[in-house]
Design a protein around this motif. Structure first.
Motif, PDB file in Angstrom:
ATOM      1  N   ARG A 173       0.905  -1.210   0.117  1.00 49.64           N
ATOM      2  CA  ARG A 173      -0.047   0.213  -0.109  1.00 49.64           C
ATOM      3  C   ARG A 173       0.834   1.301   0.022  1.00 49.64           C
ATOM      4  O   ARG A 173       0.580   2.216  -0.686  1.00 49.64           O
ATOM      5  N   GLY A 174       1.964   1.052   0.917  1.00 49.47           N
ATOM      6  CA  GLY A 174       2.887   2.379   0.984  1.00 49.47           C
ATOM      7  C   GLY A 174       3.514   2.491  -0.526  1.00 49.47           C
ATOM      8  O   GLY A 174       3.604   3.585  -1.223  1.00 49.47           O
ATOM      9  N   SER A 175       3.820   1.395  -1.050  1.00 52.64           N
ATOM     10  CA  SER A 175       4.570   1.729  -2.564  1.00 52.64           C
ATOM     11  C   SER A 175       3.514   2.065  -3.608  1.00 52.64           C
ATOM     12  O   SER A 175       3.715   3.199  -4.339  1.00 52.64           O
ATOM     13  N   LEU A 176       2.351   1.767  -3.372  1.00 51.33           N
ATOM     14  CA  LEU A 176       1.286   2.142  -4.504  1.00 51.33           C
ATOM     15  C   LEU A 176       0.926   3.410  -4.194  1.00 51.33           C
ATOM     16  O   LEU A 176       0.862   4.319  -5.115  1.00 51.33           O
ATOM     17  N   GLU A 177       0.866   3.957  -2.758  1.00 54.55           N
ATOM     18  CA  GLU A 177       0.669   5.484  -2.889  1.00 54.55           C
ATOM     19  C   GLU A 177       1.736   6.342  -3.371  1.00 54.55           C
ATOM     20  O   GLU A 177       1.406   7.330  -4.071  1.00 54.55           O
ATOM     21  N   SER A 178       2.959   5.671  -3.254  1.00 55.09           N
ATOM     22  CA  SER A 178       3.954   6.624  -3.628  1.00 55.09           C
ATOM     23  C   SER A 178       4.197   6.621  -5.157  1.00 55.09           C
ATOM     24  O   SER A 178       4.335   7.623  -5.693  1.00 55.09           O
ATOM     25  N   VAL A 179       3.945   5.506  -5.717  1.00 56.80           N
ATOM     26  CA  VAL A 179       3.556   5.481  -7.184  1.00 56.80           C
ATOM     27  C   VAL A 179       2.683   6.327  -7.731  1.00 56.80           C
ATOM     28  O   VAL A 179       2.779   6.890  -8.749  1.00 56.80           O
ATOM     29  N   LYS A 180       1.530   6.535  -7.079  1.00 56.68           N
ATOM     30  CA  LYS A 180       0.342   7.178  -7.226  1.00 56.68           C
ATOM     31  C   LYS A 180       0.897   8.653  -7.269  1.00 56.68           C
ATOM     32  O   LYS A 180       0.428   9.564  -8.161  1.00 56.68           O
ATOM     33  N   GLN A 181       1.368   9.011  -6.284  1.00 56.77           N
ATOM     34  CA  GLN A 181       1.847  10.349  -6.054  1.00 56.77           C
ATOM     35  C   GLN A 181       2.862  10.915  -7.305  1.00 56.77           C
ATOM     36  O   GLN A 181       2.751  11.773  -7.702  1.00 56.77           O
ATOM     37  N   SER A 182       3.806   9.734  -7.533  1.00 57.13           N
ATOM     38  CA  SER A 182       4.701  10.161  -8.586  1.00 57.13           C
ATOM     39  C   SER A 182       4.187  10.180  -9.710  1.00 57.13           C
ATOM     40  O   SER A 182       4.387  11.193 -10.722  1.00 57.13           O
ATOM     41  N   ALA A 183       3.018   9.489 -10.133  1.00 57.74           N
ATOM     42  CA  ALA A 183       2.448   9.336 -11.414  1.00 57.74           C
ATOM     43  C   ALA A 183       1.496  10.504 -11.466  1.00 57.74           C
ATOM     44  O   ALA A 183       1.501  11.516 -12.370  1.00 57.74           O
ATOM     45  N   GLY A 184       1.008  11.192 -10.335  1.00 55.31           N
ATOM     46  CA  GLY A 184       0.299  12.431 -10.241  1.00 55.31           C
ATOM     47  C   GLY A 184       0.988  13.603 -10.655  1.00 55.31           C
ATOM     48  O   GLY A 184       0.826  14.570 -11.523  1.00 55.31           O
ATOM     49  N   ALA A 185       2.394  13.401  -9.983  1.00 53.20           N
ATOM     50  CA  ALA A 185       3.344  14.429 -10.142  1.00 53.20           C
ATOM     51  C   ALA A 185       3.791  14.703 -11.869  1.00 53.20           C
ATOM     52  O   ALA A 185       3.860  15.714 -12.456  1.00 53.20           O
ATOM     53  N   ALA A 186       4.233  13.231 -12.319  1.00 56.71           N
ATOM     54  CA  ALA A 186       4.376  13.433 -13.481  1.00 56.71           C
ATOM     55  C   ALA A 186       3.407  13.836 -14.508  1.00 56.71           C
ATOM     56  O   ALA A 186       3.671  14.607 -15.563  1.00 56.71           O
ATOM     57  N   LEU A 187       2.129  13.310 -14.130  1.00 49.29           N
ATOM     58  CA  LEU A 187       0.916  13.795 -15.300  1.00 49.29           C
ATOM     59  C   LEU A 187       0.892  15.445 -15.094  1.00 49.29           C
ATOM     60  O   LEU A 187       0.833  15.970 -16.158  1.00 49.29           O
ATOM     61  N   ALA A 188       0.885  15.951 -13.874  1.00 52.32           N
ATOM     62  CA  ALA A 188       1.000  17.281 -13.993  1.00 52.32           C
ATOM     63  C   ALA A 188       2.074  17.942 -14.571  1.00 52.32           C
ATOM     64  O   ALA A 188       1.873  19.018 -15.418  1.00 52.32           O
ATOM     65  N   ALA A 189       3.408  17.466 -14.600  1.00 52.85           N
ATOM     66  CA  ALA A 189       4.446  18.103 -15.332  1.00 52.85           C
ATOM     67  C   ALA A 189       4.207  17.783 -16.648  1.00 52.85           C
ATOM     68  O   ALA A 189       4.451  19.018 -17.498  1.00 52.85           O
ATOM     69  N   THR A 190       3.602  16.741 -17.254  1.00 57.80           N
ATOM     70  CA  THR A 190       3.541  16.488 -18.694  1.00 57.80           C
ATOM     71  C   THR A 190       2.462  17.374 -19.149  1.00 57.80           C
ATOM     72  O   THR A 190       2.464  18.202 -20.217  1.00 57.80           O
ATOM     73  N   GLN A 191       1.345  17.795 -18.423  1.00 62.66           N
ATOM     74  CA  GLN A 191       0.154  18.696 -18.626  1.00 62.66           C
ATOM     75  C   GLN A 191       0.725  20.112 -18.968  1.00 62.66           C
ATOM     76  O   GLN A 191       0.362  20.741 -19.981  1.00 62.66           O
ATOM     77  N   ARG A 192       1.521  20.512 -18.132  1.00 67.67           N
ATOM     78  CA  ARG A 192       2.360  21.807 -18.244  1.00 67.67           C
ATOM     79  C   ARG A 192       3.391  21.801 -19.320  1.00 67.67           C
ATOM     80  O   ARG A 192       3.219  22.750 -20.317  1.00 67.67           O
ATOM     81  N   ASP A 193       3.931  20.799 -19.497  1.00 65.95           N
ATOM     82  CA  ASP A 193       4.806  20.599 -20.726  1.00 65.95           C
ATOM     83  C   ASP A 193       3.936  20.796 -21.977  1.00 65.95           C
ATOM     84  O   ASP A 193       4.318  21.629 -22.905  1.00 65.95           O
ATOM     85  N   VAL A 194       2.780  20.277 -22.095  1.00 67.48           N
ATOM     86  CA  VAL A 194       1.691  20.055 -23.191  1.00 67.48           C
ATOM     87  C   VAL A 194       1.313  21.604 -23.558  1.00 67.48           C
ATOM     88  O   VAL A 194       1.264  21.922 -24.628  1.00 67.48           O
ATOM     89  N   SER A 195       0.823  22.124 -22.511  1.00 69.23           N
ATOM     90  CA  SER A 195       0.263  23.370 -22.391  1.00 69.23           C
ATOM     91  C   SER A 195       1.419  24.328 -22.914  1.00 69.23           C
ATOM     92  O   SER A 195       1.107  25.540 -23.797  1.00 69.23           O
ATOM     93  N   ALA A 196       2.593  24.354 -22.338  1.00 65.09           N
ATOM     94  CA  ALA A 196       3.562  25.198 -22.825  1.00 65.09           C
ATOM     95  C   ALA A 196       3.874  25.082 -24.303  1.00 65.09           C
ATOM     96  O   ALA A 196       3.903  26.011 -25.044  1.00 65.09           O
ATOM     97  N   MET A 197       3.890  23.718 -24.731  1.00 62.58           N
ATOM     98  CA  MET A 197       4.197  23.485 -26.065  1.00 62.58           C
ATOM     99  C   MET A 197       3.038  24.048 -27.144  1.00 62.58           C
ATOM    100  O   MET A 197       3.378  24.635 -28.120  1.00 62.58           O
TER     101      MET A 197
END
Lengths: 214, 192
Positions: A173-197
């Motif tokens: 569960r701890g691992s999944l939560e950390s994956v989820k958090q890292s995936a959310g952070a990566a998605l947000a970063a990707t969205q920002r990159d896409v918006s910027a592009m």
């Protein structure tokens, strides 16, 4: 005193062996009893006659006594000497047996005489002691105890395994939560990159409308 | 008990001590002192003079052989009487006693010296009657009448209570009297 009683006392009366009071009673009786007086007279005559028996002449041969005594004492001395010799021989024989260690044994139709230390005799080992069978109730009780111990062991094992699984699940569960958090952070970063592009490629357009704003 | 007193010039005990040390003269003195008395005692117990001489010889031989066993715990006379009594009893068991006395009475003149024929006959009857008593009764009669021993001393010698010995003595006298009455001994004349 009656005549019967008087006559019982008369023998000791005539020898003067009656106590004085009994003798006095008897004397009184005798003074008035002719029959007991005759009895007394006979006894006195008897005692007097015995006292007057002639004395036999005897002789002793003193030298013969000394000779016979010497002979008997010599014979006794010889007997003791022979006895002492026999006793000495027996004692010597016993000592010989003890010190030379003569072994004498018999059996199986023969006698064996051996000198020296006797061989150790092999003693047969004692027969194995057969365990006595335990009663059925005791065996059943032992089985019950063993079963209980096994059950305890199983329960302990299950508890340990359950704890381990719980820890594994918590870790997952701890691992999944950390994956989820890292995936959310990566998605947000990707969205920002896409918006910027998109803004860079299509200035003035809203990236969420999907066409040119005319 | 009668006997030679220990207060005499040389006591029996002293003579026995000297005999133990190997002095034959001391023993000879003891024999001379006691032989008449023991001869009479054995003769009363065991029969005619010939036998009594044999027994007397045997008694003093036994005394000499037993000299080392003598201890002064009791009187010498008691010890000697005991030896004599045992000797007479043994002789009786060996059978050399009363028959010879009775045979002697039947066969001819007695070996006991006497004065008159009638007195001799009475004495032989008395001796025969004494001889016919049972051993235990004869012993007590001889010890009381001839040895003049009192019943207490006799009890110590024989190992029997004095009361028993008195009864035995009375029974013996009655038995002797009946035996002699049957042989015609006249009852004494009554005083009138």
């Amino acid at each position: 005193m009656t005549c019967n009683a008087a006559r019982e006392q008369l023998p000791l009366f005539v020898t003067g062996d009656l106590p004085s009071e009994v003798a006095a009673d008897l004397t009184t009786h005798l003074q008035s009893c002719a029959a007991c007086q005759r009895e007394e007279g006979m006894l006195r005559r008897l005692v007097s006659g015995l006292g007057q028996l002639p004395e036999p002449e005897t002789s002793v041969d003193l030298p013969a006594i000394f000779r016979e005594a010497a002979r008997q004492e010599q014979r006794v001395g010889r007997r003791w000497r022979n006895l002492a010799l026999v006793a000495t021989a027996v004692a010597a024989g016993i000592l010989l047996l003890l010190f030379v260690k003569v072994e004498i044994r018999g059996g199986d139709g023969q006698w064996v005489i051996a000198l020296g230390t006797p061989r150790p005799v092999e003693k047969p080992s004692p027969p194995a002691v057969q365990p006595t069978p335990e009663p059925a109730w005791k065996q059943f009780e032992e089985k019950l105890t063993a079963l209980q111990e096994n059950l305890d062991l199983v329960l302990q094992d299950v508890t340990q395994r359950d704890g381990a699984r719980r820890q594994e699940i918590a870790a997952l569960r701890g691992s999944l939560e950390s994956v989820k958090q890292s995936a959310g952070a990566a998605l947000a970063a990707t969205q920002r990159d896409v918006s910027a592009m998109y803004a860079a490629l299509f200035p003035g357009r809203n990236p969420t409308s999907g066409g040119e704003d005319r | 008990m009668t006997g030679v007193a220990t207060g005499s010039p040389t006591s029996d005990a002293e003579l026995m001590r000297r005999t133990q040390r190997g002095d034959p003269a001391a023993f000879a003195q003891l024999v001379r002192r006691w032989q008449p008395k023991m001869g009479r005692f054995l003769a009363r117990l065991a029969g005619p003079a010939a036998d009594a001489s044999d027994l007397c010889q045997e008694l003093f031989l036994k005394l000499y052989l037993a000299r080392d066993r003598y201890r002064e715990a009791g009187t010498f006379s008691a010890w000697l009487y005991r030896l004599a009594l045992n000797l007479a009893r043994d002789a009786q068991r060996r059978g050399r006693r009363w028959p010879r006395l009775l045979e002697a009475a039947d066969e001819g003149p007695s070996q006991w010296p006497t004065d008159e024929p009638q007195r001799q006959e009475e004495q032989e009857q008395l001796a025969a009657a004494l001889a016919e008593l049972p051993e235990a009764q004869r012993e007590v009669v001889v010890l009381r009448l001839f040895e003049e021993m009192n019943f207490e001393a006799m009890a110590r010698l024989l190992g029997t209570p004095a009361t028993t010995l008195k009864s035995r003595f009375a029974a013996a006298l009655v038995r002797l009297k009946e035996r002699l009455s049957a042989q015609g001994w006249a009852e004494p004349e009554m005083e009138t």
